[in-house]
Design a protein around this motif. Structure first.
Motif, short mmCIF file in Angstrom:
data_model
loop_
_atom_site.label_atom_id
_atom_site.label_comp_id
_atom_site.label_asym_id
_atom_site.label_seq_id
_atom_site.Cartn_x
_atom_site.Cartn_y
_atom_site.Cartn_z
N MET A 141 16.50 0.64 0.15
CA MET A 141 15.47 0.33 1.13
C MET A 141 14.24 -0.21 0.40
N LEU A 142 13.70 -1.31 0.91
CA LEU A 142 12.48 -1.88 0.31
C LEU A 142 11.37 -1.85 1.35
N ARG A 143 10.26 -1.20 0.98
CA ARG A 143 9.07 -1.21 1.83
C ARG A 143 8.00 -2.01 1.13
N LEU A 144 7.36 -2.93 1.84
CA LEU A 144 6.25 -3.70 1.26
C LEU A 144 4.94 -3.10 1.74
N THR B 251 0.61 -6.57 -3.82
CA THR B 251 1.66 -6.08 -2.92
C THR B 251 2.54 -5.11 -3.69
N GLN B 252 2.78 -3.95 -3.07
CA GLN B 252 3.64 -2.93 -3.66
C GLN B 252 5.04 -3.09 -3.08
N LEU B 253 6.03 -3.18 -3.95
CA LEU B 253 7.44 -3.21 -3.53
C LEU B 253 8.00 -1.82 -3.82
N HIS B 254 8.17 -1.03 -2.77
CA HIS B 254 8.56 0.38 -2.93
C HIS B 254 10.07 0.48 -2.69
N PHE B 255 10.82 0.76 -3.77
CA PHE B 255 12.28 0.79 -3.70
C PHE B 255 12.79 2.23 -3.66
N SER B 256 13.74 2.49 -2.77
CA SER B 256 14.45 3.77 -2.81
C SER B 256 15.83 3.55 -2.20
N VAL C 162 10.75 4.19 -6.79
CA VAL C 162 9.95 3.50 -7.80
C VAL C 162 9.36 2.25 -7.18
N SER C 163 8.20 1.85 -7.68
CA SER C 163 7.55 0.66 -7.16
C SER C 163 7.39 -0.41 -8.22
N ALA C 164 7.62 -1.64 -7.79
CA ALA C 164 7.21 -2.82 -8.56
C ALA C 164 5.99 -3.38 -7.83
N TYR C 165 5.28 -4.29 -8.45
CA TYR C 165 4.06 -4.82 -7.84
C TYR C 165 4.03 -6.34 -7.99
N VAL C 166 3.37 -7.00 -7.05
CA VAL C 166 3.13 -8.44 -7.18
C VAL C 166 1.63 -8.66 -7.20
N THR C 167 1.17 -9.32 -8.24
CA THR C 167 -0.24 -9.69 -8.33
C THR C 167 -0.33 -11.09 -8.92
N ARG C 168 -1.20 -11.91 -8.38
CA ARG C 168 -1.38 -13.28 -8.87
C ARG C 168 -0.05 -14.02 -8.88
N GLY C 169 0.83 -13.70 -7.93
CA GLY C 169 2.13 -14.37 -7.84
C GLY C 169 3.11 -13.94 -8.92
N VAL C 170 2.79 -12.85 -9.63
CA VAL C 170 3.63 -12.37 -10.73
C VAL C 170 4.22 -11.02 -10.34
N LEU C 171 5.53 -10.86 -10.54
CA LEU C 171 6.20 -9.60 -10.27
C LEU C 171 6.11 -8.71 -11.50
N ILE C 172 5.64 -7.49 -11.33
CA ILE C 172 5.56 -6.55 -12.45
C ILE C 172 6.60 -5.47 -12.23
N ASP C 173 7.59 -5.46 -13.12
CA ASP C 173 8.79 -4.60 -13.05
C ASP C 173 9.74 -5.07 -11.94
N THR C 174 10.96 -4.54 -11.99
CA THR C 174 12.03 -5.16 -11.18
C THR C 174 12.83 -4.16 -10.35
N ALA D 250 18.95 -0.87 -6.31
CA ALA D 250 18.05 -1.57 -5.38
C ALA D 250 18.16 -3.09 -5.56
N GLY D 251 19.17 -3.51 -6.32
CA GLY D 251 19.32 -4.93 -6.64
C GLY D 251 19.39 -5.83 -5.42
N ARG D 252 20.14 -5.38 -4.39
CA ARG D 252 20.27 -6.21 -3.18
C ARG D 252 18.94 -6.38 -2.47
N ASP D 253 18.16 -5.30 -2.45
CA ASP D 253 16.84 -5.37 -1.81
C ASP D 253 15.96 -6.37 -2.54
N LEU D 254 16.00 -6.32 -3.87
CA LEU D 254 15.18 -7.26 -4.63
C LEU D 254 15.67 -8.69 -4.40
#
Ligand SMILES: [Zn+2]
Length: 261
Positions: free
Chosen positions: A1-4, A11-16, A27-39, A44-48
């Motif tokens: 499940m991915l919650r934005l 933007t927080q990408l909250h994966f579980s 775990v969460s990845a983040y998007v800032t300045r159009g850059v994804l931080i962590d994956t 959670a591969g399908r969600d990403l």
């Protein structure tokens, strides 16, 4: 499940998944300045991938090689997204070490990366070494916005469990180095955005230094590792036996005492 979850410019990408939630993890990845931080993690591969179908980041940055952070670097690279990561992190994602069943069930097993990685650097985002949690651990510092993307540097003020061989004093040094930046915002991979980040980081440093001091004092008095654990951190909870000792309080005691020599 991915919650934005939106935090203004971040933007927080909250994966579980059902199994990660049952084990109490996300775990969460983040998007800032159009850059994804962590994956995110392999399960959670399908969600990403679904998110990547609608959004193409200008690049990605990976903080460290643990499977809940670097677990989906492969689909990113296959889609041609350039990635910044430390050389030691890259070596580990190309030849991942086997992980225990607890981590396999919770996060999934990452397949080794085989494709070449397109290089990436963003002028406003600095990948800064912050070893301790793992030898290759980094944080991302956005000086202009006084914002830290902390990977697993924080997790909580009083984290009584550790991996075997964790560099506990290294963690304290890294926390102090990040605190010295004076961050106004801190995004944690497991705790989300921190309220009052400087106070929380300072409280963690204080608790860790006090805990290290107590462990040293009892060891100097001839106490066994287990007796020190029980006195300073308390007995193990179910996490230690479920994880086969991968996440355990005794590892924190041994980490402190091994580093002394
Ligand atoms: Zn980690």
């Amino acid at each position: 499940m991915l919650r934005l979850i939106d935090h203004d410019d971040v933007t927080q990408l909250h994966f579980s998944t059902r199994s990660s939630r049952a084990m109490g993890y996300a775990v969460s990845a983040y998007v800032t300045r159009g850059v994804l931080i962590d994956t995110g993690f392999p399960h959670a591969g399908r969600d990403l991938e679904g998110w990547l179908d609608g959004t193409r980041p200008g690049g990605a940055i990976v903080t460290h090689a643990h499977e809940d952070h670097a677990g989906n670097i492969d689909p990113l690279v296959r889609r041609g997204v350039p990635v910044q990561l430390a050389a030691e992190t890259e070596a580990m994602v190309r030849a991942p070490r086997p992980i225990g069943w607890y981590r396999r069930v919770c996060w999934g097993t990452a397949s080794p990366l085989r494709e070449p990685i397109g290089p990436f650097l963003h002028p406003a985002l600095q990948l800064m070494p912050a070893p301790g949690h793992s030898p290759d651990h980094h944080v991302v510092w956005d000086a202009e916005r006084e914002t830290v993307f902390g990977g697993d540097l924080f997790i909580g003020v009083k984290v009584r469990i550790a991996h075997p061989g964790q560099d506990v004093r290294g963690e304290v040094r890294s926390l102090k180095a990040v605190l010295a930046l004076g961050p106004k915002r801190f995004f944690d991979a497991h705790r989300g955005v921190l309220e009052h980040p400087r106070e929380q980081l300072g409280a963690k440093v204080a608790w860790m230094e006090e805990t290290i001091g107590e462990i040293e004092r009892l060891a100097a008095g001839g106490w066994s590792d287990r007796a020190i654990r029980n006195a300073v951190l308390g007995r193990e909870d179910s996490t230690a036996w479920v994880s086969g000792g991968d996440y355990a309080r005794i590892n924190l005691v041994r980490g402190v005492l091994q580093e002394r020599g």
